[in-house]
Scaffold this motif. Structure first.
Motif, PDB file in Angstrom:
ATOM      1  N   ARG A  84       0.790  -1.203   0.046  1.00 35.83           N
ATOM      2  CA  ARG A  84       0.042  -0.163   0.041  1.00 35.83           C
ATOM      3  C   ARG A  84       0.790   1.351  -0.160  1.00 35.83           C
ATOM      4  O   ARG A  84       0.661   2.181  -0.715  1.00 35.83           O
ATOM      5  CB  ARG A  84      -0.865   0.039   1.188  1.00 35.83           C
ATOM      6  CG  ARG A  84      -2.040   1.226   1.284  1.00 35.83           C
ATOM      7  CD  ARG A  84      -2.552   1.441   2.557  1.00 35.83           C
ATOM      8  NE  ARG A  84      -3.211   0.064   2.826  1.00 35.83           N
ATOM      9  CZ  ARG A  84      -4.704   0.036   2.433  1.00 35.83           C
ATOM     10  NH1 ARG A  84      -5.140   0.755   1.601  1.00 35.83           N
ATOM     11  NH2 ARG A  84      -5.316  -1.193   2.995  1.00 35.83           N
ATOM     12  N   ALA A 104      -7.442  -4.776  -5.788  1.00 34.68           N
ATOM     13  CA  ALA A 104      -8.657  -5.942  -5.830  1.00 34.68           C
ATOM     14  C   ALA A 104      -8.634  -6.617  -7.449  1.00 34.68           C
ATOM     15  O   ALA A 104      -8.678  -7.891  -7.269  1.00 34.68           O
ATOM     16  CB  ALA A 104      -9.708  -5.217  -5.443  1.00 34.68           C
ATOM     17  N   GLU A 146      -6.946   0.486  -3.541  1.00 36.78           N
ATOM     18  CA  GLU A 146      -7.640  -0.461  -3.205  1.00 36.78           C
ATOM     19  C   GLU A 146      -8.475  -1.048  -4.440  1.00 36.78           C
ATOM     20  O   GLU A 146      -8.433  -2.408  -4.683  1.00 36.78           O
ATOM     21  CB  GLU A 146      -8.860   0.116  -2.419  1.00 36.78           C
ATOM     22  CG  GLU A 146      -8.583   0.717  -0.957  1.00 36.78           C
ATOM     23  CD  GLU A 146      -8.371  -0.185   0.083  1.00 36.78           C
ATOM     24  OE1 GLU A 146      -9.053  -1.237   0.073  1.00 36.78           O
ATOM     25  OE2 GLU A 146      -7.857   0.403   1.062  1.00 36.78           O
ATOM     26  N   ALA A 199      -5.509  -7.435  -2.831  1.00 36.79           N
ATOM     27  CA  ALA A 199      -6.321  -6.809  -1.824  1.00 36.79           C
ATOM     28  C   ALA A 199      -5.818  -7.194  -0.331  1.00 36.79           C
ATOM     29  O   ALA A 199      -5.734  -6.538   0.422  1.00 36.79           O
ATOM     30  CB  ALA A 199      -7.658  -6.930  -1.963  1.00 36.79           C
ATOM     31  N   ARG A 200      -5.713  -8.489  -0.222  1.00 36.93           N
ATOM     32  CA  ARG A 200      -5.381  -8.864   0.951  1.00 36.93           C
ATOM     33  C   ARG A 200      -3.894  -8.917   1.324  1.00 36.93           C
ATOM     34  O   ARG A 200      -3.385  -9.327   2.389  1.00 36.93           O
ATOM     35  CB  ARG A 200      -5.922 -10.362   1.129  1.00 36.93           C
ATOM     36  CG  ARG A 200      -7.369 -10.506   1.248  1.00 36.93           C
ATOM     37  CD  ARG A 200      -7.714 -11.734   1.878  1.00 36.93           C
ATOM     38  NE  ARG A 200      -7.606 -12.743   1.048  1.00 36.93           N
ATOM     39  CZ  ARG A 200      -7.591 -14.209   1.350  1.00 36.93           C
ATOM     40  NH1 ARG A 200      -8.521 -14.579   2.275  1.00 36.93           N
ATOM     41  NH2 ARG A 200      -7.251 -15.050   0.357  1.00 36.93           N
ATOM     42  N   ARG A 201      -3.161  -8.396   0.426  1.00 44.55           N
ATOM     43  CA  ARG A 201      -1.464  -8.314   0.814  1.00 44.55           C
ATOM     44  C   ARG A 201      -1.165  -6.698   0.613  1.00 44.55           C
ATOM     45  O   ARG A 201       0.227  -6.638   0.728  1.00 44.55           O
ATOM     46  CB  ARG A 201      -1.003  -8.931  -0.461  1.00 44.55           C
ATOM     47  CG  ARG A 201      -1.204 -10.575  -0.581  1.00 44.55           C
ATOM     48  CD  ARG A 201      -1.074 -11.365   0.455  1.00 44.55           C
ATOM     49  NE  ARG A 201       0.253 -11.330   0.899  1.00 44.55           N
ATOM     50  CZ  ARG A 201       0.906 -12.519   0.695  1.00 44.55           C
ATOM     51  NH1 ARG A 201       0.521 -13.502   0.244  1.00 44.55           N
ATOM     52  NH2 ARG A 201       2.590 -12.671   1.107  1.00 44.55           N
ATOM     53  N   LEU A 202      -2.205  -6.096   0.707  1.00 42.33           N
ATOM     54  CA  LEU A 202      -1.817  -4.490   0.768  1.00 42.33           C
ATOM     55  C   LEU A 202      -0.637  -4.226   1.948  1.00 42.33           C
ATOM     56  O   LEU A 202      -0.038  -3.216   1.956  1.00 42.33           O
ATOM     57  CB  LEU A 202      -2.897  -3.427   0.742  1.00 42.33           C
ATOM     58  CG  LEU A 202      -3.524  -3.536  -0.395  1.00 42.33           C
ATOM     59  CD1 LEU A 202      -5.044  -2.732  -0.653  1.00 42.33           C
ATOM     60  CD2 LEU A 202      -2.471  -2.439  -1.544  1.00 42.33           C
ATOM     61  N   ARG A 203      -1.006  -4.968   3.227  1.00 47.43           N
ATOM     62  CA  ARG A 203      -0.103  -4.691   4.391  1.00 47.43           C
ATOM     63  C   ARG A 203       1.253  -5.342   4.267  1.00 47.43           C
ATOM     64  O   ARG A 203       2.220  -5.006   4.963  1.00 47.43           O
ATOM     65  CB  ARG A 203      -0.857  -4.823   5.383  1.00 47.43           C
ATOM     66  CG  ARG A 203      -1.960  -3.807   5.951  1.00 47.43           C
ATOM     67  CD  ARG A 203      -2.274  -3.988   7.256  1.00 47.43           C
ATOM     68  NE  ARG A 203      -3.892  -4.024   7.037  1.00 47.43           N
ATOM     69  CZ  ARG A 203      -4.733  -4.600   7.885  1.00 47.43           C
ATOM     70  NH1 ARG A 203      -4.379  -5.487   8.660  1.00 47.43           N
ATOM     71  NH2 ARG A 203      -6.067  -4.394   7.567  1.00 47.43           N
ATOM     72  N   ASP A 204       1.405  -6.076   3.554  1.00 47.83           N
ATOM     73  CA  ASP A 204       2.673  -6.931   3.391  1.00 47.83           C
ATOM     74  C   ASP A 204       3.619  -6.219   2.598  1.00 47.83           C
ATOM     75  O   ASP A 204       3.507  -5.659   1.802  1.00 47.83           O
ATOM     76  CB  ASP A 204       2.444  -8.538   2.826  1.00 47.83           C
ATOM     77  CG  ASP A 204       1.536  -9.067   3.424  1.00 47.83           C
ATOM     78  OD1 ASP A 204       1.142  -8.898   4.581  1.00 47.83           O
ATOM     79  OD2 ASP A 204       0.801 -10.169   2.719  1.00 47.83           O
TER      80      ASP A 204
END
Ligand SMILES: Nc1ncnc2c1ncn2[C@@H]1O[C@H](COP(=O)(O)OP(=O)(O)OP(=O)(O)O)[C@@H](O)[C@H]1O
Ligand SMILES: [Mg+2]
Length: 233
Positions: free
Chosen positions: A96, A120, A116, A125-130
């Motif tokens: 992100r 997506a 976002e 989407a589920r890896r934005l914080r990694d």
């Protein structure tokens, strides 16, 4: 009359005594998917890097979206999205934040929503914080496509975008290319996937030893590129 998407006139690129490009000229209309095919070492990436303003020709002229490479490289950079073989994202940033950095650089409005959205779309989407360094090769490739699309570019320049992608990511990348073209934007595509090139491209050239050896229909180009195999060197 509007200028073509690409206009390349007698471009040479010399590395020492080697001519990576030896007088290439070509033109691509806006709204085309323009495939550049050819064997390993034929000069595709060299030409792509010149069009993406990452390298200067030794001789000759190139225009991208009506702007001269060199004198107007800044204007070109704002209008193109580039995917090269390496993803260019800062490894220690969360995805992100890495995308945010590029969005700010390009002055993207509603950057968070755009990030976002693209994440997506590319299945991230589920890896934005990694952190980017934890991504697999295919994920890095998808992140790179997100970055290239952030500022809604008029032209997408893709160097072997399909390498390392799984079936789902391949389908998404096909879709991105087709939608970009359907919107009247231009895609410049370098690939060894001749079946894909024949299917996606509207125009094509084949390079061989730094020279253009074919210019025309993508289905015929794919056949010409296959016939040229084994001549590398
Ligand atoms: N920085 C460089 N320094 C010296 N030679 C280079 C450099 N970049 C490219 N070349 C040479 O220029 C020629 C064209 O290389 P290029 O990377 O453009 O080929 P390509 O068509 O993209 O090949 P591939 O299909 O393997 O990606 C090759 O002979 C290569 O060795
Ligand atoms: Mg290459």
């Amino acid at each position: 009359m509007t200028s073509p998407a690409l206009r390349v006139h007698n471009v040479w690129k010399r590395f020492g005594s080697r001519d990576a490009l030896a007088g290439v000229s070509l033109e691509a209309p806006r709204g085309s998917c323009f495939a550049m095919l050819g064997h390993n070492g034929s000069g595709k990436t060299t030409l792509l890097r010149i069009l993406a303003t990452l390298s200067a020709p030794t001789e000759g002229e190139a225009q991208v979206l009506g702007h001269a490479v060199g004198a107007e490289s800044g204007a070109i950079r704002g209008k193109i999205g580039v995917v090269l073989d390496r993803h260019l994202l800062p490894r220690d940033f969360a995805l992100r934040d890495a995308l945010r950095m590029y969005a700010d650089l390009y002055g993207v409005r509603d950057a968070n929503a755009r990030i976002e959205d693209l994440a997506a779309r590319l299945g991230l989407a589920r890896r934005l914080r990694d952190p980017v360094r934890t991504f697999s090769r295919g994920m890095g490739q998808r992140a790179s496509i997100c970055r290239a699309l952030l500022h809604d570019p008029e032209m997408l320049i893709l160097d072997e975008p399909f390498t390392g992608l799984d079936a789902a990511a391949l389908a998404i990348t096909d879709e991105v290319i087709q939608e970009t073209v359907a919107e009247g934007r231009t895609v410049v595509l370098v690939t060894h996937d001749l079946e894909r090139a024949a299917r996606l491209a509207t125009h094509s050239v084949v390079l061989s030893n730094g020279k253009k050896t074919f210019d025309g229909d993508p289905v015929e180009a794919a056949a010409a590129a296959t016939a040229g195999r084994g001549l590398a060197g």
